[in-house]
Scaffold this motif. Structure first.
Motif, mmCIF file in Angstrom:
data_model
loop_
_atom_site.group_PDB
_atom_site.id
_atom_site.type_symbol
_atom_site.label_atom_id
_atom_site.label_comp_id
_atom_site.label_asym_id
_atom_site.label_seq_id
_atom_site.Cartn_x
_atom_site.Cartn_y
_atom_site.Cartn_z
ATOM 1 N N CYS A 1 11.073 3.997 2.246
ATOM 2 C CA CYS A 1 9.921 4.678 1.688
ATOM 3 C C CYS A 1 10.391 5.953 1.000
ATOM 4 N N LYS B 1 1.288 0.894 8.170
ATOM 5 C CA LYS B 1 2.305 0.701 7.136
ATOM 6 C C LYS B 1 2.117 1.648 5.959
ATOM 7 N N VAL B 2 1.111 2.513 6.044
ATOM 8 C CA VAL B 2 0.891 3.489 4.986
ATOM 9 C C VAL B 2 0.634 4.863 5.618
ATOM 10 N N ALA C 1 0.792 -1.236 0.000
ATOM 11 C CA ALA C 1 0.000 0.000 0.000
ATOM 12 C C ALA C 1 0.821 1.283 0.000
ATOM 13 N N ALA C 2 1.977 1.305 0.648
ATOM 14 C CA ALA C 2 2.774 2.527 0.751
ATOM 15 C C ALA C 2 3.647 2.790 -0.463
#
Length: 417
Positions: free
Chosen positions: A397, A229-230, A208-209
């Motif tokens: 990220c 996690k997002v 998702a991220a």
């Protein structure tokens, strides 16, 4: 790309809490995003705001009406963010808990003696649920083997084992061990080509991220994410389910509305923080495009995130400045190979003659946060076939930087022996 827009990486980093320092450790580089991404400052503020509100939904007062509107807005925001033109979103305990509930419902409503199909690459969140409820419901579980060399399972792999009596299927969108993203739309097509009425449930927690979410294009019936996690916070999960899965008999209170899937009073703040996440993606897209369409801006943001993270993992693998990359360090081995286009912001490695836990400790002593994955009930399905007892997971990220990558490479290069 993000790094080509002046000041954008700094503006991105300014929107997250604890980007450069840990409140317990002090200054550090955060390469443990697969274990939980950094949290948006707006999420922190929203969480505090709603934690102080005593009112609940479903009452006839001004505060309660406002809370219902906030939840409705969050669900609308999620439908844009994940491109879901039908079905419904709801909140649960965690992404794992929601996968268990959705998979359980699909299995107990499936014809006796039919099949459940899943793959060996899956996180135990979906694989455990599918195997357990297949057994309870009298279904036959079919395991699609993934490729050890690439860390992937493909549509062709599923297609080779598909039969018309498959009634439930599970798909992993992104692996938290190999870092590889699966082609969910292609796998879904391979399933529906043979069993068009199959219920298909996707674990999107790791993916998702790292780029696009596009439920309408997947042709599936369930999709779960873990908001921590997002860029949101711990304590809840988000699931989307199709209209036809919504209508299946499921756990609910007696005489409750048949389309309801939530239990008890939900945390309005959980929903509100997902609106913060969607607003962030919208803002990021607005920095990279002049489009006035919200979904289009979110798509621009997703593509830019994926491209930038590919840039960072390429720098990690191939080197940056005068530092050699992981592929050029003789003491380093890269899981799923250095040249893998399916990679999504994650590289798992081993260091020759050093236990992974020791490597993680030595990196941590230099202010670089990574994580050990062991061949246990979480990761043994990936590591054991490779003959590995453990590995080091480096997960990033789009708020990470090439300078942080360089510091990691320098630290790992010094571990040659």
């Amino acid at each position: 790309m993000l790094q080509e827009t002046p000041g954008l990486i700094d503006a991105i980093r300014a929107r997250f809490a604890h980007v450069e320092s840990c409140p317990f450790q002090g200054k550090r580089i955060f390469f443990e995003n697969a274990g939980g991404a950094l949290t948006l400052n707006s999420v922190v503020e929203t969480s505090a705001k709603f934690a102080a509100i005593p009112d609940n939904q479903g009452r006839d007062n001004t505060a309660s009406h406002a809370l219902v509107d906030i939840i409705d807005k969050a669900k609308s925001d999620l439908s844009v963010f994940m491109n879901a033109s039908s079905g419904q979103f709801f909140v649960g305990e965690s992404g794992t808990e929601l996968l268990f509930r959705v998979i359980r419902t699909a299995c107990v409503n499936a014809p006796k003696g039919s099949k459940v199909i899943g793959s060996s690459i899956e996180h135990p969140a979906s694989r455990s649920a599918a195997r357990r409820w297949a057994e309870v419901a009298g279904l036959n579980y079919v395991s699609v083997p993934h490729c050890d060399a690439t860390g992937l399972v493909t549509a062709e792999d599923y297609g080779a084992l598909m039969t018309p009596d498959v009634s439930v299927a599970t798909i992993l969108h992104g692996s938290p061990v190999t870092g590889m993203g699966m082609d969910v739309a292609a796998i879904s097509r391979a399933i529906r080509d043979v069993a068009p009425d199959c219920f298909i449930i996707v674990d999107g927690i790791q993916h998702a991220a790292h780029g696009q979410l596009d439920i309408d294009s997947y042709n599936v019936d369930g999709y779960a994410i873990s908001p921590y996690k997002v860029f949101s916070r711990h304590g809840y999960g988000i699931a989307w389910i199709s209209d036809r899965l919504t209508a299946q008999p499921h756990d609910q209170l007696i005489d409750a509305p048949t389309d309801g899937w939530e239990f008890g009073t939900r945390d309005t703040g959980a929903y509100a923080t997902m609106s913060d996440v969607v607003t962030y993606f919208d803002w990021l897209g607005s920095q990279l495009s002049d489009t006035t369409d919200r979904r289009a801006r979110i798509e621009v943001a997703g593509h830019a995130i994926h491209a930038y993270e590919t840039h960072l993992t390429s720098a990690m693998i191939n080197g940056t400045g005068n530092l050699p990359g992981l592929r050029d360090m003789d003491h380093i081995s890269i899981l799923a190979g250095p040249d893998n286009p399916a990679r999504e912001g994650l590289i798992s490695i081993t260091v020759r003659d050093l236990p992974s836990a020791e490597v993680v400790t030595r990196l941590n002593e230099q202010g670089i946060r990574t994580h050990t994955r062991k061949a246990d009930h979480y990761s043994g399905n990936v590591l054991t076939p490779l003959g590995l007892s453990d590995c080091i997971r480096i997960s990033l990220c789009h708020y990470n930087t090439e300078h942080e990558v360089a510091q990691l490479l320098a630290a790992l290069n010094d571990m040659a022996n």
